[in-house]
Write an enzyme that holds these catalytic residues in place. Sequence first.
Site, PDB file in Angstrom:
ATOM      1  N   PRO A  92       0.106 -39.814 -39.044  1.00 13.40           N
ATOM      2  CA  PRO A  92      -0.182 -40.529 -37.698  1.00 13.40           C
ATOM      3  C   PRO A  92       0.249 -39.525 -36.456  1.00 13.40           C
ATOM      4  O   PRO A  92      -0.363 -40.057 -35.329  1.00 13.40           O
ATOM      5  CB  PRO A  92       0.961 -41.605 -37.763  1.00 13.40           C
ATOM      6  CG  PRO A  92       1.773 -41.268 -38.692  1.00 13.40           C
ATOM      7  CD  PRO A  92       1.123 -40.375 -39.712  1.00 13.40           C
ATOM      8  N   GLU A 119       8.643 -39.674 -45.380  1.00 12.89           N
ATOM      9  CA  GLU A 119       8.770 -39.257 -43.866  1.00 12.89           C
ATOM     10  C   GLU A 119       7.850 -38.080 -43.604  1.00 12.89           C
ATOM     11  O   GLU A 119       7.760 -37.717 -42.606  1.00 12.89           O
ATOM     12  CB  GLU A 119      10.113 -38.824 -43.553  1.00 12.89           C
ATOM     13  CG  GLU A 119      11.129 -40.061 -43.599  1.00 12.89           C
ATOM     14  CD  GLU A 119      10.716 -41.195 -42.665  1.00 12.89           C
ATOM     15  OE1 GLU A 119      10.346 -40.935 -41.285  1.00 12.89           O
ATOM     16  OE2 GLU A 119      10.804 -42.415 -43.239  1.00 12.89           O
ATOM     17  N   ARG A 161     -21.038 -39.070 -45.871  1.00 10.68           N
ATOM     18  CA  ARG A 161     -22.251 -39.594 -45.412  1.00 10.68           C
ATOM     19  C   ARG A 161     -22.958 -38.790 -44.796  1.00 10.68           C
ATOM     20  O   ARG A 161     -24.222 -39.083 -44.439  1.00 10.68           O
ATOM     21  CB  ARG A 161     -21.883 -40.937 -45.033  1.00 10.68           C
ATOM     22  CG  ARG A 161     -21.094 -41.043 -43.729  1.00 10.68           C
ATOM     23  CD  ARG A 161     -20.851 -42.625 -43.231  1.00 10.68           C
ATOM     24  NE  ARG A 161     -21.982 -43.232 -42.901  1.00 10.68           N
ATOM     25  CZ  ARG A 161     -22.633 -43.194 -41.936  1.00 10.68           C
ATOM     26  NH1 ARG A 161     -22.340 -42.476 -40.890  1.00 10.68           N
ATOM     27  NH2 ARG A 161     -23.850 -43.915 -41.720  1.00 10.68           N
ATOM     28  N   ASP A 176     -25.469 -44.380 -35.210  1.00  8.39           N
ATOM     29  CA  ASP A 176     -24.245 -44.875 -35.562  1.00  8.39           C
ATOM     30  C   ASP A 176     -23.297 -45.099 -34.258  1.00  8.39           C
ATOM     31  O   ASP A 176     -23.467 -44.335 -33.245  1.00  8.39           O
ATOM     32  CB  ASP A 176     -23.601 -44.000 -36.433  1.00  8.39           C
ATOM     33  CG  ASP A 176     -23.925 -44.016 -37.927  1.00  8.39           C
ATOM     34  OD1 ASP A 176     -24.653 -44.964 -38.099  1.00  8.39           O
ATOM     35  OD2 ASP A 176     -23.743 -43.119 -38.820  1.00  8.39           O
TER      36      ASP A 176
END
Length: 273
Positions: A92, A119, A161, A176
Amino acid sequence: MRLDVVTIFPEYLEPLNVSLVGKARARGQLDVHVHHLRDWTYDRHNTVDDTPYGGGPGMVMKTEPWGDALDQTLADGYEAGAHGPVLVVPTPSGRPFTQELAVELSERPWLIFTPARYEGIDRRVMDEYATRMPVYEVSIGDYVLAGGEAAVLVVTEAVARLLPGVLGNAESHRDDSFAPGAMANLLEGPVYTKPPEWRGRGIPDVLLSGHHGKIARWRRDEAFRRTVANRPDLIERCDPSAFDKKDREILSMMGWAPEPGGRFWRRVEGVEE
């Protein structure tokens, strides 16, 4: 493309055997290897984590298992003829994973994923392998998961893809959301299929007109409408020079206008927000 994943939960990666990714593997377009990190532990508890230096809650994944696992993964890949490895670290605290980054990764011949738990991984692991290959720390969103395996699945599907021959129609990803080119910084608008009427709901007449120019314009206008409604932040960072006269007209109708600095800003009754 070769793809390696080192994880303490190999079973989490089973979805790599289905759908487009599974078909790409079966056709040999994607060579996937999933490795169990605990295979590189040498104590009876197969320990992969320890308490953090400096104190604090949680546990940190150890350097030794990761170092041995990555060394062996690299050796096996090179022996099999792979080249140009890139380390992809789901976290993150990484750079946002975008369609642009998916395109960049799809052009790499070999991706090695290190989904962490607890962590995270001792920082020295990334610093060590950054001396041997590019390291991409990527975040799939502003939230925290229990582990990085779900992020691996997201990144892999987005990248796979884009590989030549994976999609049945090579042009499928051209329109897209976020696709480089005309759709950069735009969301794809609504789509429809048969039947032409369902539960009293029809489809826009323009889609039945057979007029390709009008259909293309309608789709682009709808892309602007959806982007303004759901992701106005994307419009704010668009370069006005990327839009033609019709684009500017539709944005003006929605209350947007270019500012001198080259970004779009929203106007409400003539007052800039």
